[in-house]
Design an enzyme around this catalytic site. Structure first.
Site, PDB file in Angstrom:
ATOM      1  N   ASP A   7       1.137  -1.028  -0.235  1.00 55.67           N
ATOM      2  CA  ASP A   7       0.124   0.218  -0.253  1.00 55.67           C
ATOM      3  C   ASP A   7       0.727   1.114   0.432  1.00 55.67           C
ATOM      4  OD1 ASP A   7      -2.662   1.184   0.697  1.00 55.67           O
ATOM      5  OD2 ASP A   7      -1.134   2.084   1.962  1.00 55.67           O
ATOM      6  N   HIS A 147      -6.038   5.235   5.499  1.00 55.62           N
ATOM      7  CA  HIS A 147      -5.881   6.086   5.831  1.00 55.62           C
ATOM      8  C   HIS A 147      -3.443   6.173   5.033  1.00 55.62           C
ATOM      9  CE1 HIS A 147      -8.745   6.585   2.467  1.00 55.62           C
ATOM     10  NE2 HIS A 147      -9.473   6.497   4.013  1.00 55.62           N
TER      11      HIS A 147
END
Length: 961
Positions: A7, A147
């Site tokens: 990610d 996030h």
């Protein structure tokens, strides 16, 4: 085998222009165990945009001393060696990875890549959302820093493990079906499926329990049975006998006592008790009933209990109809199971929806039998997801599925009358539609929706089982739904979708399949039939070209004669006595479409009959049935286009709509009854013994006159067949709600407000939001005004840590915006039309409701215009008879967002001073359920809000609502 779950957090979406600011990598084995991980901030060459910092909580200060991407890759690349790359939207992370590798002098990553979005869509086809934060919530995964790359990578690794576990546990035939849909050489998800199937096939067979198998599919449900068991008949007779000797009061008392045992918080409500009596009275005396039951009355129980008592006692079927799926599901999942527990007698209830809501198993079998090379990745995921869902669903209802944008996939497999083989179908006793219909026939109570009630009315009452007693919930939508379903609506895709189903290319489409099957059966007539099909195929291209010419011409007419609204939409009403210039010229294009459709439909129908009579081959019969369904859809478009061009129905309003951006492809053609009151009277109220209609918003100024006239109940009222009841609210609105009207607020000029109004509104909303710490819902009637307020309000509230959410701006659906608003209390939510009703924000989520403008409908909408003309012809005032009552009912819906429970407490601010400056303003205020009302200077509002909410903080009053 190992998986590297990656990610990145980045400064934007473009891998060419934007940069990585954080990397997270979790390396896991086949069992899903993390055996290595890596995380690092990355120093970019340019500043991090403010919105990215807000989302990721990573600032320029955080990355000031972080390593550059080259140093980070030096540690990551060894971990990627021989690994399968995994990501949530893996293409995004892979693009940034490849760009970074290239710039840093590494070879590109060439391994396999698996996307957990596609994996979870495939394995969990009914989840509401496939966003990572939503998945972690659904699966109970700890994800404390969304996030942030390291937290997201670990969460994604856990999502992968759960998806892989599900893949391995699927029924073997389901896994085999999936393997047929995906090409493992072209699709890495297909490779993963093939690998799982190989493992499964070499293991010892395991007994799979809880499944029924048919034609190489695993299903959750077995055959349905048409026969009514004798025991059920006997039970119904015993129930009727026991209730004949039990007065309703004793029945209700027993239910109340059981409810108190089951739900200790349950308490009797005066309004609900009145509703019990009114509903029973209407059912017993064959009268109609209008009953306004505000929030908190317990409306569902208010009609279910007396109608079940009456229906079971007198052996009468009861039909309950709702407007929204949400309420239908609430009745199915919450209210009816509770009543099954607390009623002293047994009953059977069923949910029955419109036919296109159910999966056609025969069509679906054909759809998934297409070879994998003919499928794109999106089609494979959608059809694979439905294959998995088939092993889990009990009802086969499309609403259970989350197919994203694949509406066409559902439309192609939805049940419909025209393409049903009925008893000749090998799936007949598994069929979800016929199962639901059979259940409805055997039930005491049927839950359906307004749309099906009117479709049934159009079909001369052949769809729903016979009934005489109807309960209508959300009845304020009845007239609008009647108008839609008793009229017509045809758009660009109404014809392009059937055309595409017939012919996509030489390898796919029903006509291509037909020539293939005809060639394979070797019938003596096959060659002649194939020749006829091949002669018909080019006509489809001609029809499509003609249709595009017609919709483009119609759009041209719209663009030259209609003004565009704030969103770029055009609307043009067509009146037989005042047709726009240019109509005659474009009308020829429409008639050309009708002629070309006839030139295809007639020979196609004739050929289908000819083939059917000559062969009974199942594959061919099945294909011809599907073909017949599509041809029938084309015939419906032909009929509706003909009616639209000729403005054929005397009492209809005809109009066209389109959008400036999408031109001919956005065109819709409408024809609806201008006044449905007569149709409702004849088709519903004169035919049914009793119709009970309930809603939280039926009255205007405490009177039912408007709704009585609109629904065609005036005669029933004169004849004494119409009862009305306005129920008292269980809430103490005077203590729970304060309405504030800033008396010196600028007046609104124009639909979207002038700069002075927008500036004053933004400043007032800012002050109020700071005072209550967000928790504010602002209702607009104009999206353009919402956008004007959004930017400056967002900017002014940012320093206070209050987020601003805007409908149609933040790209989220209504349900997602509502969810965000609930989860993040320091928020101001700006909403338009759909937020005025059906949004439930009880408790501490909502403290302040701001209504920017009274919700009058645009007077130039074709239906409103036609109704106004009719009223004027009758020497009546359209404003007082139509515009005002509609706006008051909408206004009441908006007000109803604030107080949802007995402990909610909050404030409504009305920025439209017409409520105190005009004669008609009183109708809005008098229609509210008795809140405290004050008008004061704009400058004093924030202080008054603080003062009124203060008791809550020192122990008095209830929660903010």
């Amino acid at each position: 085998m190992k998986f590297a779950v990656l990610d990145f957090e980045t400064t934007g979406l473009s891998s060419d222009k934007d940069e990585i600011i954080q990397a997270g990598l979790a390396v896991i084995d086949e069992a899903g165990t993390v055996f290595s991980s890596f995380a690092s901030l990355v120093r970019p060459d340019k500043p991090i945009p403010a919105e990215i910092s807000r989302l990721t909580r990573i600032t320029d200060d955080d990355v000031q001393d972080a390593p550059q991407i080259e140093d980070v890759l030096a540690q990551m690349v060894p971990l990627l060696q021989d690994a399968v790359l995994v990501g949530h939207n893996v293409e995004f992370d892979a693009r940034f990875l490849q760009t970074a590798l290239d710039r840093s002098g590494y070879l590109p990553f060439t391994g396999r890549m698996v996307d957990t979005v596609d994996l979870t869509r495939l394995m969990f086809p009914t989840l509401p959302s496939y966003q990572l934060s939503s998945l972690t919530q659904s699966f109970g995964i700890v994800h404390d820093r969304p996030h942030q790359a390291d937290s997201d990578a670990l969460a994604t690794a856990e999502v992968l493990r759960i998806g892989m576990d599900k893949l391995r546990s699927l029924p073997l035939v389901t896994l085999q079906r999936l393997n047929m849909l995906f090409d493992p050489d072209r699709n890495d998800l297909g490779w993963l499926i093939a690998l799982s199937l190989q493992e499964r096939e070499i293991r010892l067979p395991v007994e799979e329990q809880g499944y029924h198998y048919h034609r190489q599919f695993a299903m959750k449900v077995g055959d349905w049975n048409e026969d009514m068991p004798a025991a059920r008949d006997k039970e119904a007779e015993e129930t009727a006998r026991s209730l004949a000797d039990m007065p309703f009061e004793a029945f209700a008392e027993e239910v109340r006592n059981r409810l108190k045992q089951r739900l200790p918080a349950y308490e009797e409500r005066e309004g609900q008790d009145i509703m019990f009596g009114e509903v029973l009275e209407a059912l017993e005396h064959d009268s109609h009933l209008l009953v306004e039951a505000g929030t908190g009355t317990g409306k569902s129980l208010g009609y279910l209990l007396p109608s079940l008592y009456y229906g079971l006692r007198d052996s009468k079927k009861i039909v309950v109809t709702t407007h929204t799926i949400q309420l239908q599901e609430q009745l199915r999942q919450r209210d009816l199971p509770l009543l099954q527990e607390v009623l002293p007698v047994p009953f059977k209830a069923a949910v029955f929806k419109g036919r296109s809501n159910y999966l056609c198993l025969r069509k679906f079998e054909g759809r998934v039998s297409v070879p994998d090379y003919a499928l794109g990745p999106e089609e494979a995921v959608s059809r694979g997801a439905m294959t998995v869902w088939l092993s889990e669903t009990k009802h086969g209802e499309g609403e259970e599925l989350n197919l994203g944008r694949s509406k066409e996939e559902w439309d192609a497999v939805a049940s419909d009358t025209a393409s049903c083989l009925n008893r000749s179908c090998p799936w007949f006793h598994k069929c979800f539609y016929h199962r639901a219909r059979n259940d409805a026939t055997k039930s005491d109570l049927i839950i359906t929706n307004h749309a099906l009630v009117f479709t049934d009315m159009r079909a001369e009452h052949r769809l729903l089982p016979a009934y005489e007693k109807l309960i209508v919930d959300e009845a304020h939508h009845l007239e609008e739904v009647a108008s839609q379903h008793l009229g017509q609506k045809t758009g660009y895709t109404s014809l392009t979708v059937p055309l595409q189903r017939l012919w996509r290319d030489a390898r796919s489409g029903l006509l291509s399949q037909l020539t293939g099957v005809l060639a394979s059966i070797g019938h003596e007539q096959s060659a002649a039939w194939i020749e006829k099909v091949e002669m018909l195929s080019p006509k489809l291209h001609e029809i499509r070209e003609a249709w595009e010419r017609w919709t483009e011409a119609l759009f041209g007419l719209l663009a030259s004669h209609a003004a565009t609204d704030e969103s770029g939409n055009f609307t043009l009403r067509l009146k037989a006595d005042a047709l726009p210039s240019g109509w005659e010229a474009i009308r020829i294009d429409g008639e050309n479409v009708i002629q070309l459709l006839s030139d295809f439909i007639r020979p196609m129908e004739k050929l289908s009959v000819e083939i059917r009579e000559e062969t009974d081959e199942y594959a061919l019969q099945s294909l011809l049935t599907d073909l017949g369904g599509v041809v029938k859809d084309m015939a419906a478009v032909r009929a509706d286009t003909g009616s639209f061009i000729s403005l054929g129905e005397k009492n209809f309003v005809y109009w066209a709509e389109g959008h400036s951006q999408y031109r001919g492809r956005s065109v819709w053609m409408y024809g609806v009854p201008a006044d449905v009151s007569g149709l409702l009277k004849e088709g519903l109220f004169d035919r049914k013994e009793s119709v009970v209609m309930t809603s939280a918003t039926l009255t205007v100024d405490k009177s039912f006159q408007y709704v009585t006239e609109q629904l065609g109940l005036t005669e029933a009222h004169k004849d004494g067949r119409l009862r009305t009841a306005l129920l008292p609210s269980p809430f103490h609105y005077r203590e729970q709600a304060l309405v504030l009207i800033p008396r010196d607020f600028p007046g609104i000029k124009g639909r979207d407000g002038d700069p002075l109004f927008v500036k004053a509104l933004t400043e007032s909303l800012r002050d109020v939001a700071r005072t209550v710490g967000g928790k504010t819902l602002v209702l607009f009637t104009s999206h353009r005004m919402l956008k004007s307020v959004y930017g400056p309000l967002k900017e002014s509230l940012e320093p206070s840590g209050i987020q601003v959410l805007g409908q149609g701006i933040d790209g989220s659906s209504r349900s997602r915006l509502t969810k965000q608003f609930r989860e993040q209390p320091a928020s101001v939510l700006l909403g338009t039309s759909s937020f005025w009703e059906g949004v439930d924000l009880p408790g501490d989520a909502l403290t302040c409701l701001a209504i920017v403008r009274l919700p009058f409908q645009p007077p130039n909408h074709p239906v409103v215009e036609a109704k106004s003309e009719k009223l004027q012809a009758e020497k009546k005032n359209p404003f007082m008879k139509l515009s005002l009552p509609q706006a008051v009912i909408r206004f009441k819906q908006g007000f109803g967002r604030l107080v949802r429970t007995a402990t909610d407490r909050g404030i409504v601010i009305l920025y439209d001073t017409r409520v105190i400056d005009t004669n008609y303003g009183k109708y809005f205020l008098y229609s509210l359920p008795g809140p405290k009302m004050e008008h004061l200077p704009t400058m004093a509002i924030a202080d008054r809000v603080r003062e009124w909410l203060a008791p809550r903080e020192n122990g008095e009053g209830g929660e903010a609502g």
